[in-house]
Design a protein around this motif. Structure first.
Motif, mmCIF file in Angstrom:
data_model
loop_
_atom_site.group_PDB
_atom_site.id
_atom_site.type_symbol
_atom_site.label_atom_id
_atom_site.label_comp_id
_atom_site.label_asym_id
_atom_site.label_seq_id
_atom_site.Cartn_x
_atom_site.Cartn_y
_atom_site.Cartn_z
ATOM 1 N N HIS A 1 -63.575 91.369 -107.083
ATOM 2 C CA HIS A 1 -64.321 92.345 -107.869
ATOM 3 C C HIS A 1 -63.436 93.414 -108.484
ATOM 4 O O HIS A 1 -63.914 94.446 -108.910
ATOM 5 C CB HIS A 1 -65.408 92.986 -107.004
ATOM 6 N N SER A 2 -62.127 93.183 -108.492
ATOM 7 C CA SER A 2 -61.237 94.169 -109.099
ATOM 8 C C SER A 2 -60.500 93.534 -110.272
ATOM 9 O O SER A 2 -59.592 92.727 -110.071
ATOM 10 C CB SER A 2 -60.236 94.667 -108.060
ATOM 11 N N PRO A 3 -60.892 93.865 -111.512
ATOM 12 C CA PRO A 3 -60.249 93.255 -112.681
ATOM 13 C C PRO A 3 -58.748 93.554 -112.717
ATOM 14 O O PRO A 3 -57.945 92.677 -113.040
ATOM 15 C CB PRO A 3 -60.955 93.899 -113.873
ATOM 16 N N VAL A 4 -58.384 94.783 -112.346
ATOM 17 C CA VAL A 4 -56.968 95.154 -112.377
ATOM 18 C C VAL A 4 -56.159 94.257 -111.451
ATOM 19 O O VAL A 4 -55.118 93.712 -111.831
ATOM 20 C CB VAL A 4 -56.793 96.639 -111.969
ATOM 21 N N ALA A 5 -56.673 94.070 -110.226
ATOM 22 C CA ALA A 5 -55.956 93.248 -109.267
ATOM 23 C C ALA A 5 -55.855 91.811 -109.757
ATOM 24 O O ALA A 5 -54.798 91.170 -109.644
ATOM 25 C CB ALA A 5 -56.658 93.297 -107.909
ATOM 26 N N LEU A 6 -56.946 91.311 -110.333
ATOM 27 C CA LEU A 6 -56.947 89.925 -110.809
ATOM 28 C C LEU A 6 -55.906 89.723 -111.906
ATOM 29 O O LEU A 6 -55.094 88.805 -111.851
ATOM 30 C CB LEU A 6 -58.339 89.568 -111.347
ATOM 31 N N VAL A 7 -55.940 90.623 -112.934
ATOM 32 C CA VAL A 7 -55.002 90.480 -114.051
ATOM 33 C C VAL A 7 -53.563 90.628 -113.546
ATOM 34 O O VAL A 7 -52.684 89.840 -113.900
ATOM 35 C CB VAL A 7 -55.318 91.528 -115.149
ATOM 36 N N SER A 8 -53.340 91.622 -112.663
ATOM 37 C CA SER A 8 -51.996 91.822 -112.134
ATOM 38 C C SER A 8 -51.497 90.570 -111.434
ATOM 39 O O SER A 8 -50.363 90.139 -111.631
ATOM 40 C CB SER A 8 -51.972 92.977 -111.139
ATOM 41 N N LEU A 9 -52.380 89.995 -110.606
ATOM 42 C CA LEU A 9 -51.951 88.819 -109.866
ATOM 43 C C LEU A 9 -51.626 87.677 -110.819
ATOM 44 O O LEU A 9 -50.634 86.958 -110.632
ATOM 45 C CB LEU A 9 -53.026 88.387 -108.867
ATOM 46 N N ILE A 10 -52.436 87.519 -111.856
ATOM 47 C CA ILE A 10 -52.179 86.442 -112.819
ATOM 48 C C ILE A 10 -50.820 86.652 -113.485
ATOM 49 O O ILE A 10 -50.008 85.720 -113.573
ATOM 50 C CB ILE A 10 -53.315 86.378 -113.863
#
Lengths: 558, 319
Positions: free
Chosen positions: B33-42
């Motif tokens: 549920h965290s867009p920032v974390a998702l994009v960062s991880l990608i």
């Protein structure tokens, strides 16, 4: 006319797994000058109900339905600003911990004067005069001098008096006291309860007293409301509810309270909401019983423990605090020896000295005739450790949260016995079955269990090496009363059937009376009295013991 | 906490499998549920993947002199070279090396140095933090005073000092070969202090808990208690710090390399590439500097954002 009424109140907290309904359909009526007790076990929703009346439900939680009326005014759906004006002015609160309720950086006077001026239209010097009068009213002597002191210069009980004065500043109609005496020793608790009662009568304030302690309820409340799992199950005059309860849950709750005035064989467990897990002693012990030897199993002689108060390189400038001062007693094989005392009396320190967790600064401990202390040889210490075990107070900190339950129980076995891996597994399974959790519980982690279940795990761990001597350090003070009754019954069963010898430490006199054969009373590290339990409770000799017994909340059943 | 008797027997319910539990954990939920974390991880995964697969996906081998053509020097991005007609997507440097390929290989070095340095710092810091927090007293004072002294110097200065010392004792012939290891050592040694501090304070909290006393009661040794009992319980702040220090270590490496005391030109890291590129910035060949710098930025930023997210989830009070 009703001062405060709560009708059909619901409070919910949204979580990712759906709404958690903390309070459902709660009703509550408070009259002026009345002390209304709100009792229930943890998770019953009693504090949530109090917070809802104050408008202090933390986001994202909120009131879902129902009404709250203060006199004629509806205060349930008020916005933040209106609520803030009301809070403190009409309703104020006394918190559990007087240490955190006061700002340590401001003098007591500053805090009271500021609060008074916020609510009442008074000049600085008038407010100060009122503050002194209030402090005087709550029983703080030399109020005109002490008003300029800081919170740390007050003792715990005095601090709670200051908090009460603070709650009275705005001349409120209703005071909500959330476990106001739980953090205090029994002697101070009695004084604070007296004060609350006097104030309620005199100022015609309605008091909602939230507590888990039936003794406190019996002592001072006029009306009591019993909550269970977010619902009000029973409400009525205190004498009626405690003496002749209508609801099964209330009956179950009352039957679990240890009576201070007599010793029972076992707690009569009335289960509510499902069957109680069975404890199987044979499974726990594998048919093993401790050998009964003649004479004392533990002889503690002139135990002394110093804690460093001020460090220094120069020995003459070091300062020590004597936590345990020349304490001697012995524990006979097969008996339960109790140590009671208020906080800071040194009872836990003695337990840790006997368990060889602390070194001795004086005196000696003999186990079965042999001297033990931290300096003994490793083989000697390990054989001692195999025979003693300990059950700790806080089931939330006594189990390593990162270890699986089976690993926790197996650790003493792996380390202290020479059982093979298979035998260890079998013993662990049997222990878990024995305490009524089932062997599958071993594959889980401690956080998946409730407080009572965790304390059962502690019991299983303590019995893993089949010890002869068990130290119980406040084993039930962190537990709800119904769970306490279950755990105490388990301990009694174990003690009788396995010939276990026990050192039972508690601040709770009724519990001690149920559990112990002989009791020692500690005060400031000194043993002031040692006698058979019945003798001690019926004919105490020392003045301090008499005082402790006099102040014990009276809650008699049966 | 209310004991629900009907739940007391847990035999009927089978515990869910490890994967189901992980997917269902609060950490995984908060991550989804965290867009920032998702994009960062990608972004991190793409960069790490590119670095690992560099020998496979790089169009040229920038370190093979035979494949270089000086005529390709200063090729602009996406434009055919005026002499050879070859197209480089991110352009070529003065020697005619493909910038895209050098970035892939540079990323490899940067990540390798960063991760190894953090692991080294973690190993040292966690060890000393555990010992200081558990043993306390004199040992604690000595360890923490050393840490305090080291903190009074900027870590980049400490790293340069260690780098200089190591360079001094290595024979010239081996300097380039050991340069990377010296770099790891320098950054790792300059970074252990914050691990030690956090682990020490967490250890002091855990040491007071009753499960530690329970272990002492059965006679476990200090080492066993530190490793088996305390270490697993102090790891979550370590994880947070490790992630944030990874970003710092990558930047520290780039800084050292930029200053010319880090990765040698034969094994260029992103920092080395930036140093090479800045010489051409004012003569108009911006791409030699720009693309390595953007890559470094993307890497450090996304690792940092991941670290921030982890910190917020695991320990809101650290904020």
């Amino acid at each position: 006319m009703t001062l405060l009424s709560v009708e059909n109140l619901g409070v919910a907290y949204p979580t990712r797994r759906g709404n958690v309904q903390a309070v459902t359909g709660a009703n509550l009526m408070v009259e002026p000058g009345q002390i209304h007790g709100l009792v229930g076990e943890s998770g019953a929703g009693k504090s949530t109900l109090g917070a809802a009346i104050m408008g202090l439900i933390d986001a994202p939680g909120g009131i879902t339905d129902g009404r709250i009326h203060l006199r004629d005014q509806s205060i349930g759906g008020l916005d933040k600003a209106a609520m803030q004006a009301l809070r403190g002015a009409k309703i104020s609160m006394i918190f559990q911990d007087p240490l955190t309720a006061l700002n340590p950086l401001l003098t007591v006077g500053d805090q009271i004067v500021e609060t008074i001026r916020q609510h009442l239209d008074l000049r600085e010097d008038e407010a100060r005069g009122k503050a002194i009068a209030l402090l005087d009213r709550v029983g703080i002597g030399d109020a005109d001098e002490r008003i300029d002191q800081y919170p740390h210069q007050f003792s715990g009980g005095m601090r709670q008096r200051v908090v009460i004065a603070l709650a009275l500043c705005s001349e409120p109609d209703v005071i909500i006291a959330d476990e106001p005496t739980t953090a205090l020793d029994v002697s101070i608790q009695a004084q604070i309860l007296d004060l609350v009662r006097e104030l309620a009568r005199e100022q015609q304030v309605g008091v909602i007293l939230i507590t888990h302690d039936m003794g406190v309820i019996a002592e001072i409340t006029d009306v009591v409301t019993v909550m269970y799992r977010g619902q009000v199950v029973e409400t009525g005059p205190t004498a009626k509810v405690l003496g002749n309860p209508d609801h099964d849950y209330t009956r179950a709750l009352i039957s679990a309270v240890p009576p201070p005035n007599r010793k029972m064989h076992r707690f009569e467990l009335i289960s509510y909401g499902g069957g109680l897990p069975k404890v199987n002693i044979d499974e726990l012990s594998g048919g093993w019983t401790a050998p009964l030897s003649d004479g004392p199993l533990i002889v503690a002689q002139s135990l002394t423990k110093l804690f460093v108060q001020k460090r220094s390189l120069i020995p003459s400038r070091r300062r020590y605090f004597t936590a345990v001062d020349d304490v001697s007693f012995d524990i006979r094989a097969g008996e339960v020896f109790g140590l009671v005392g208020e906080s800071g009396s040194g009872k836990s320190t003695i337990a840790r000295m006997i368990a060889a967790l602390y070194s001795l600064d004086g005196g000696s401990v003999h186990f079965d005739g042999e001297a033990v202390d931290r300096g003994s040889s490793a083989t000697m210490l390990n054989s001692y450790r195999r025979q003693i075990q300990m059950i700790f107070q806080d089931p939330f900190s006594s189990l390593n949260p990162r270890m699986r339950v089976d690993a926790i129980i197996a650790e003493p076995l792996r380390h202290l016995s020479d059982l093979s891996g298979d035998e260890v597994t079998r013993r662990v399974d049997a222990l878990l079955e024995g305490v009524g959790l089932g062997s599958a519980a071993g594959r889980r982690f401690p956080h998946e269990f409730s407080g009572g279940q965790r304390q059962r795990i502690s019991v299983a761990r303590a019995l893993a090496t089949r010890p002869r001597f068990l130290i119980c350090d406040e084993p039930t003070s962190a537990l709800d009363v119904s769970v306490q009754a279950q755990i105490l019954n388990i301990l009694k069963d174990l003690q009788e059937q396995l010939n276990l010898t026990m050192l039972f430490i508690s601040h709770d006199l009724p519990v001690v009376r149920q559990m112990c054969d002989r009791v020692g009373v500690l005060r400031n590290g000194k043993l002031v009295e040692l006698a058979d339990t019945e003798t001690l409770f019926e004919a105490p000799q020392h003045a301090y013991t008499k005082e402790l017994l006099r102040l014990m909340p009276r809650f008699r059943t049966g | 906490m209310t004991d629900m008797p009907s739940q007391d027997r847990m035999q009927a319910k089978k515990p869910p499998s490890r994967w189901v539990r992980m997917w269902d954990s609060d950490l995984a939920w908060s991550f989804r549920h965290s867009p920032v974390a998702l994009v960062s991880l990608i972004v991190v995964l793409i960069l790490v993947g590119a670095a690992v697969l560099a020998p496979v996906i790089a169009p040229t081998d920038p370190f093979n002199p035979a494949s270089l053509n000086l005529m390709n020097g200063f090729s602009k991005p996406l434009e055919p070279n005026a002499f050879t007609g070859e197209v480089f997507i991110l352009g070529a440097d003065d020697q005619g090396r493909d910038i895209y390929s050098t970035i892939l290989f540079g990323l490899r070095i940067s990540l390798f140095v960063g991760v190894s340095a953090v692991l080294l710092a973690m190993l040292i810091g966690v060890t000393f933090g555990l010992i200081a927090g558990y043993v306390g007293g004199f040992v604690d004072s000595v360890i923490m005073r050393i840490a305090d002294v080291q903190l009074t110097f900027p870590s980049i200065l400490v790293a340069m000092l260690i780098f200089g010392l190591a360079k001094g004792v290595t024979p010239i012939a081996y300097r380039d070969e050991v340069a990377i290891w010296v770099l790891i050592l320098a950054i790792g040694l300059s970074d252990w202090v914050q691990f030690a501090r956090v682990v020490r304070s967490a250890t002091m909290v855990e040491r007071g808990k009753e499960y530690v006393q329970a272990a002492q009661l059965i006679g476990r040794s200090g080492g066993a208690i530190m490793l088996r009992h305390i270490l697993p319980n102090v790891l979550s702040p370590v994880l947070v710090i490790a992630t944030i220090s990874l970003a710092l270590a990558i930047i520290a490496e780039a800084t050292l390399s930029f200053l010319g005391v880090g990765a040698p030109p034969t094994q260029p890291s992103l920092g080395t590439l930036i140093r090479i590129g800045q010489g051409f910035l004012f003569s108009g060949e911006w791409w030699i500097l720009f693309f390595p710098a953007v890559t470094l930025l993307a890497l450090a930023l996304s690792v940092n954002l991941l670290g921030d997210w982890l910190r917020d989830v695991l320990n809101p009070r650290l904020r």
